[in-house]
Design a protein around this motif. Structure first.
Motif, short mmCIF file in Angstrom:
data_model
loop_
_atom_site.label_atom_id
_atom_site.label_comp_id
_atom_site.label_asym_id
_atom_site.label_seq_id
_atom_site.Cartn_x
_atom_site.Cartn_y
_atom_site.Cartn_z
N ALA B 207 9.41 17.07 -22.89
CA ALA B 207 10.65 17.37 -23.62
C ALA B 207 10.31 17.52 -25.09
O ALA B 207 9.67 16.63 -25.68
CB ALA B 207 11.66 16.24 -23.41
N THR B 208 10.73 18.62 -25.70
CA THR B 208 10.41 18.83 -27.11
C THR B 208 11.66 18.89 -27.99
O THR B 208 11.55 18.90 -29.21
CB THR B 208 9.61 20.13 -27.30
OG1 THR B 208 10.26 21.17 -26.58
CG2 THR B 208 8.19 19.96 -26.79
N LYS B 209 12.81 18.97 -27.38
CA LYS B 209 14.07 18.98 -28.14
C LYS B 209 15.15 18.51 -27.18
O LYS B 209 15.15 18.92 -26.01
CB LYS B 209 14.36 20.41 -28.60
CG LYS B 209 14.81 20.51 -30.04
CD LYS B 209 15.07 21.95 -30.43
CE LYS B 209 13.86 22.61 -31.07
NZ LYS B 209 14.06 24.07 -31.25
N ILE B 210 16.04 17.70 -27.67
CA ILE B 210 17.04 17.14 -26.76
C ILE B 210 18.41 17.21 -27.43
O ILE B 210 18.56 16.85 -28.60
CB ILE B 210 16.70 15.67 -26.43
CG1 ILE B 210 15.32 15.59 -25.75
CG2 ILE B 210 17.76 15.06 -25.51
CD1 ILE B 210 14.53 14.37 -26.08
N ALA B 211 19.40 17.68 -26.68
CA ALA B 211 20.78 17.65 -27.18
C ALA B 211 21.44 16.42 -26.56
O ALA B 211 21.72 16.40 -25.37
CB ALA B 211 21.53 18.91 -26.78
N VAL B 212 21.64 15.39 -27.37
CA VAL B 212 22.24 14.17 -26.83
C VAL B 212 23.74 14.18 -27.13
O VAL B 212 24.17 14.66 -28.18
CB VAL B 212 21.60 12.89 -27.42
CG1 VAL B 212 20.15 12.80 -27.05
CG2 VAL B 212 21.76 12.82 -28.93
N ARG B 213 24.51 13.63 -26.22
CA ARG B 213 25.94 13.52 -26.45
C ARG B 213 26.24 12.33 -27.35
O ARG B 213 25.59 11.30 -27.26
CB ARG B 213 26.68 13.35 -25.13
CG ARG B 213 26.60 14.56 -24.24
CD ARG B 213 27.59 14.43 -23.08
NE ARG B 213 27.26 15.40 -22.05
CZ ARG B 213 27.51 16.70 -22.15
NH1 ARG B 213 28.09 17.19 -23.23
NH2 ARG B 213 27.17 17.52 -21.16
N LEU B 214 27.24 12.52 -28.20
CA LEU B 214 27.61 11.45 -29.12
C LEU B 214 28.84 10.72 -28.61
O LEU B 214 29.77 11.34 -28.10
CB LEU B 214 27.88 12.03 -30.51
CG LEU B 214 26.77 12.93 -31.04
CD1 LEU B 214 27.13 13.44 -32.44
CD2 LEU B 214 25.45 12.18 -31.08
N THR B 215 28.83 9.41 -28.73
CA THR B 215 29.95 8.60 -28.28
C THR B 215 30.65 8.01 -29.49
O THR B 215 29.98 7.54 -30.42
CB THR B 215 29.44 7.45 -27.37
OG1 THR B 215 28.69 8.03 -26.31
CG2 THR B 215 30.58 6.64 -26.79
N GLN B 216 31.97 8.06 -29.47
CA GLN B 216 32.73 7.54 -30.61
C GLN B 216 32.62 6.01 -30.65
O GLN B 216 32.65 5.35 -29.61
CB GLN B 216 34.18 7.93 -30.45
CG GLN B 216 34.94 7.90 -31.74
CD GLN B 216 36.04 8.93 -31.78
OE1 GLN B 216 36.48 9.41 -30.72
NE2 GLN B 216 36.49 9.29 -32.95
N ASN B 217 32.47 5.46 -31.84
CA ASN B 217 32.43 4.00 -31.95
C ASN B 217 33.80 3.43 -31.60
O ASN B 217 34.82 3.96 -32.04
CB ASN B 217 32.04 3.58 -33.36
CG ASN B 217 30.61 4.01 -33.69
OD1 ASN B 217 29.84 4.37 -32.81
ND2 ASN B 217 30.26 3.96 -34.96
N PRO B 218 33.82 2.36 -30.78
CA PRO B 218 35.11 1.82 -30.36
C PRO B 218 35.85 1.17 -31.53
O PRO B 218 35.20 0.59 -32.41
CB PRO B 218 34.72 0.78 -29.31
CG PRO B 218 33.32 0.39 -29.66
CD PRO B 218 32.69 1.62 -30.26
N PRO B 219 37.16 1.24 -31.55
CA PRO B 219 37.91 0.65 -32.65
C PRO B 219 37.82 -0.88 -32.66
O PRO B 219 37.89 -1.50 -33.72
CB PRO B 219 39.35 1.11 -32.41
CG PRO B 219 39.40 1.59 -31.00
CD PRO B 219 38.02 1.98 -30.61
#
Ligand SMILES: Cc1cc2nc3c(=O)[nH]c(=O)nc-3n(C[C@H](O)[C@H](O)[C@H](O)COP(=O)(O)OP(=O)(O)OC[C@H]3O[C@@H](n4cnc5c(N)ncnc54)[C@H](O)[C@@H]3O)c2cc1C
Ligand code: SF4
Ligand code: SF4
Lengths: 386, 479
Positions: B207-219
């Motif tokens: 793997a040379t590049k990865i698109a990771v999903r972002l998770t919102q910080n919980p309130p």
């Protein structure tokens, strides 16, 4: 590459104690700027193991060992409690004794630190050259004072350790520290020239014999029972380690008397003048030898908090790259490490930075950072109020 | 067999691609022979590329010289996945550590594989996001390594493991071509090759590049530390909490010995007399979190909980987690070496299997320490030992096998998150039939028909064509 026989002599329990988890890597300044295993604590320990098992080393090994700043950030990070600092010191001492690791010119350089007369004279020469603009700017030397005047004792309650380079180049800092101690109600006395140098740089360079000689000499310069206050984190760490270095009852007793000046001040804060209304935002750069070795960076925050709004940097105490002589011997790595620190300082958005160690002060200033000793700021602000 | 010494023509060619970032120094090679497991091998050459193009050319050179290659991230893997066997070229991604782009519209970040997991989350913090998979090695493991092992972590109980948080991966395939697996659309067409690659442990390319999903910080976040005077009560409370319909963000357990070593490191006030503690974290909207805390308290009371400590602020929360996340390393305070298993058992069987683990350790005269992701039944029994004791490794292996057997008999599996690598490769037969494994081999061969990518890992026979690289874990691979 040519191999030579060497016995490092590291305690085998210590060597075995690293489980190679890697949790120290992000806390190591040289790994952070290289991302190379050979520049990481885990790698350096594995190298020591290789050397101990084979009994052989080569130039590559020496270079890897020499590239460590000896900041001991890895020790704080290590859950297994690996005593990295002493393992590295043992390694360097073995290299210095059994190989040509420390060439003669370097040995002489270290030697001069313990000779105040030569050091003062040399500093004066440098100061003159500097005034005449004859020093190459890439040396990045701080402004060296030509005339400094003597330090004047004010009592016998506490000692203030003065040191070598710091006394030759930054005596005004000692004066500020003295004023703060006096404001806190204590009289200050200074050691004679016997205590010219603590020997920290010598230990780091593997010159254990010289370090022990300096330690013996320094101890004699502080008779009595009065606490010995230190305003240089590197020197303080070293003085506190005399017990381990010399392993004598007297040395252990001596080390017990040593305090970083902020450690002493936290118990005398009430005597200091009250704070000014608007406190400036000041970022604190924890010197490694205060945070990772003495594990005593909190007192700086407590003392400062009386006068300023202290801001903690977001890099978890990562080294600034100064490392005593390191910033001169490994200028490129030291500068790269400093870039990370400067990034962290910029994110903190402060008016000024403090650092309780002369090496860090000089190194950061050479990088363009406005930085003072914490007590220079306290001295300013408390006088403003009185 | 391939020759053991680094052949000069290959080294010369690699140097022409990446200059002095191709290394073959005696001492330095020794540093890329190990990961976080107890296995050790030795690479022939180490390459430190900085771009996809360089990785591609290195792979090309390896192919021309018929030399296998192996990807390495931060070397924290616990299954020997990054341990070089068969004289390969190590391709270390550590210098590929740029966060290329944070794309908040698509809620993804494109990163290079050498970016450290926690560095990404720290950088995202001001934006209010994080990367959800948080292995305990978070501060040092690489995102590439997370993808390759499909890592989990304490918070994967509620959020899911790495696979749920990766949208797309740029891969240098074993034949040297570059391709993109997956894309940013919610439901890509065709086979989910992205999903197949995740967890492939370097056997299907790099793997040379990865698109990771972002998770919102919980309130809102609440962290509780519950102590129990009987480890069985603690384990039973785990199942009971989930049975209430509550999925905490994290639900971790530590036994008595783990608490002791961890407290010695962090001084966080972990109760060193307790037989076990549960670290429970709830997050989400304030109301939901508050009612979750009540449920946890009620269930814990019913299971004879001792003290319930609720972290007062972020600093206390961080300190408690610091303890948990440093537990494996802290084990060295008891013995210098450890062998760690990673089995998963049904939650209802936790008590039973834990008791078996202690019994097995006693039987083989070893020390067992348990610190694990209790919420999803992912056990991490640690066998602590001193490798310098003669004969101890045989006992460690035998005990390990017994633990795996006990877990599988309880309906569990071999690995929850650390992967199979080299270490658990020969146990695959306990879980899969010959036919299953041949099928898996065929899948692998579709990516790597000639067995160049991380040979001898994961599947017992290695890829079927890679026999020439040597069949077995080399003698002396155990340290
Ligand atoms: C103290 C400690 C705690 C841990 N806690 C957890 C935990 O809670 N959860 C968990 O899941 N794991 C945990 N681990 C295991 C380990 O940290 C993870 O598996 C991690 O994802 C490995 O990342 P790495 O960068 O160190 O990879 P490495 O160890 O370098 O490599 C792991 C595997 O991935 C392959 N690989 C690496 N990079 C790439 C790439 N770019 N392309 C293709 N293949 C690649 C390697 O060939 C190897 O097979 C822990 C380890 C330690 C030491
Ligand atoms: S020095 Fe400590 S933190 Fe670093 S790898 Fe070894 S055991 Fe882990
Ligand atoms: S002392 Fe500092 S530079 Fe040396 S290995 Fe440890 S963290 Fe790295």
């Amino acid at each position: 590459m040519k191999k030579v026989a060497v016995k490092l002599g590291i305690d085998s329990e210590d060597l075995a104690s690293c489980v190679a988890c890697g949790l120290c890597l992000p806390h190591c300044p040289t790994y952070r700027v290289t991302q190379e295993e050979s520049a990481s604590p885990r790698g350096r320990i594995a190298l020591m193991r290789q050397a101990e098992t084979t009994g052989l080393i080569d130039q590559e090994f020496v270079e890897f060992m020499d590239a460590c700043v000896q900041c001991r950030g890895c020790e704080t990070a290590c859950p297994a409690g690996v005593p990295f600092g002493s393992m590295m010191e043992t390694t360097r001492e073995a290299l210095a004794e059994q190989t040509r690791y420390q060439p003669l010119w370097r040995r002489w350089g270290y030697r001069i630190l313990g000779c105040p007369k030569i050091l003062t004279l040399g500093s004066k020469v440098l100061a003159v050259l500097q005034k005449l603009n004859l020093l190459p700017s890439k040396l990045a030397l701080p402004k060296i004072p030509l005339l400094q005047g003597r330090l004047v004792p004010s009592g016998r309650d506490v000692w203030l350790f003065t040191g070598c380079v710091m006394d030759a180049w930054m005596r005004d800092t000692h004066r500020a520290v003295q004023r703060v101690i006096e404001a806190a109600g204590a009289g200050v006395r200074f050691p004679d020239k016997q205590a010219a140098c603590c020997g920290a740089l010598h230990v780091h360079a593997g010159l254990g014999h010289e370090a022990r000689r300096l330690a013996e000499r320094t101890m004699e310069a502080f008779p009595g029972q009065a606490p010995i206050l230190v305003d240089s984190a590197g020197c303080g760490a070293q003085l506190k380690e005399y017990g381990r270095l010399l392993d004598s009852a007297a040395a252990h007793e001596f080390s017990q008397r040593v305090l970083d000046v902020h450690e002493w001040l936290v118990n005398h804060l009430d005597a200091l003048p009250p704070a000014h209304a608007d406190a400036p935002r000041i970022a604190i750069q924890d010197p490694c030898h205060l945070r990772h070795v003495q594990q005593s960076h909190d007192p700086v925050r407590v003392v400062l908090a009386r006068y300023v709004e202290p801001v903690i940097l977001d890099d978890e105490g990562l080294c600034c790259g100064a490392g005593g002589a390191y910033s001169m011997l490994h200028a490129d790595t030291a500068a790269a490490v400093r870039e990370r620190k400067i990034g962290s300082i910029e994110r903190a958005q402060v008016q000024e930075v403090v650092s309780a160690n002369p090496g860090c002060l000089l190194h950061l200033r050479a990088g363009g950072v406005t930085v003072r000793h914490p007590l220079e700021i306290v001295d300013d602000l408390m006088r403003k109020d009185t | 067999m391939v020759p053991v010494s680094p052949d000069k023509p290959l080294l010369d060619e690699l140097r022409s691609i990446i200059g002095d970032r191709a290394r073959a120094g005696d001492f330095e090679l020794g540093l890329y022979g190990k990961d976080g497991s107890v296995l050790e091998g030795r690479p022939s050459i180490v390459c430190l590329p900085v771009s996809t193009e360089e990785v591609q050319q290195i792979v090309g050179a390896c192919r021309r010289h018929e030399r296998p290659f192996i990807a390495r991230g931060s070397g924290t893997g616990l299954a020997g996945g990054a341990v070089p066997v068969g004289d390969p070229v190590v391709i270390a991604t550590a210098k590929m550590n740029k966060i290329i782009e944070v794309d908040l519209d698509n809620r993804v970040a494109w990163v290079e594989p050498g970016v450290l997991n926690l560095d990404l989350t720290t950088q995202l913090k001001p934006l209010g996001f994080h990367f959800a998979p948080d292995p305990s090695s978070q501060q040092v493991c690489s995102i590439g390594g997370n993808v390759a092992t499909n890592s989990g972590g304490p918070h994967c109980l509620a959020y899911g493991v790495t696979s749920s948080h990766v949208a797309a991966i740029e891969v240098v395939l074993p034949d040297g071509t570059v391709t993109l697996l997956g894309d940013l659309t919610p439901e890509p067409a065709g086979y989910d090759l992205r999903g197949l690659f995740i967890g492939s442990e370097g056997t299907m390319g790099i793997a040379t590049k990865i698109a990771v999903r972002l998770t919102q910080n919980p309130p809102e976040v609440r962290t509780l530390l519950l102590d129990f005077s009987d480890v069985r009560d603690g384990a039973a409370a785990v199942s009971a909490i989930i049975a209430e319909g509550l999925i905490p963000a994290a639900l971790e357990m530590m036994d008595h010995r783990a608490i002791e070593v961890v407290e010695a490191f962090v001084n966080a006030g972990y109760p060193t007399e307790a037989d076990a503690v549960l670290l429970v974290e709830l997050d989400g909207l304030a109301g939901g979190v508050a009612s979750g805390v009540e449920i946890v308290r009620r269930v814990a009371d019913a299971h004879r909980v001792g003290n319930v400590r609720v972290a007062a602020d972020d600093a206390e929360r961080a300190l408690l987690w610091k303890g948990r996340k440093n537990a494996f390393g802290a084990v060295a305070r008891i013995k210098p070496d450890y062998y760690l298993h990673d089995t998963v058992v049904p939650r209802g069987k936790l008590v039973e299997v834990l008791e078996k683990v202690y019994r097995i350790a006693d039987e083989y005269d070893l020390i067992a320490i348990n610190v694990f992701h209790a919420g999803d039944g992912n056990l991490h029994p640690i066998l602590a030992y001193d490798a310098r004791e003669p004969g101890v490794l045989e006992r460690v292996h035998a005990a390990g096998k017994a633990i795996i057997t006990a877990s599988i008999e309880a309906g569990g599996v071999l690995s929850g998150e650390h992967g199979i690598g080299l270490e658990k490769r020969d146990y695959m037969g306990m879980l899969f039939s010959e036919h299953d494994m041949t099928t898996q081999d065929l899948v692998r061969e579709a990516f790597d028909p000639d067995g160049f990518a991380n040979p001898l890992k994961v599947l017992p026979s290695g890829s079927r064509c890679s026999d020439s690289f040597g069949q077995h874990v080399p003698e002396g691979a155990w340290v």
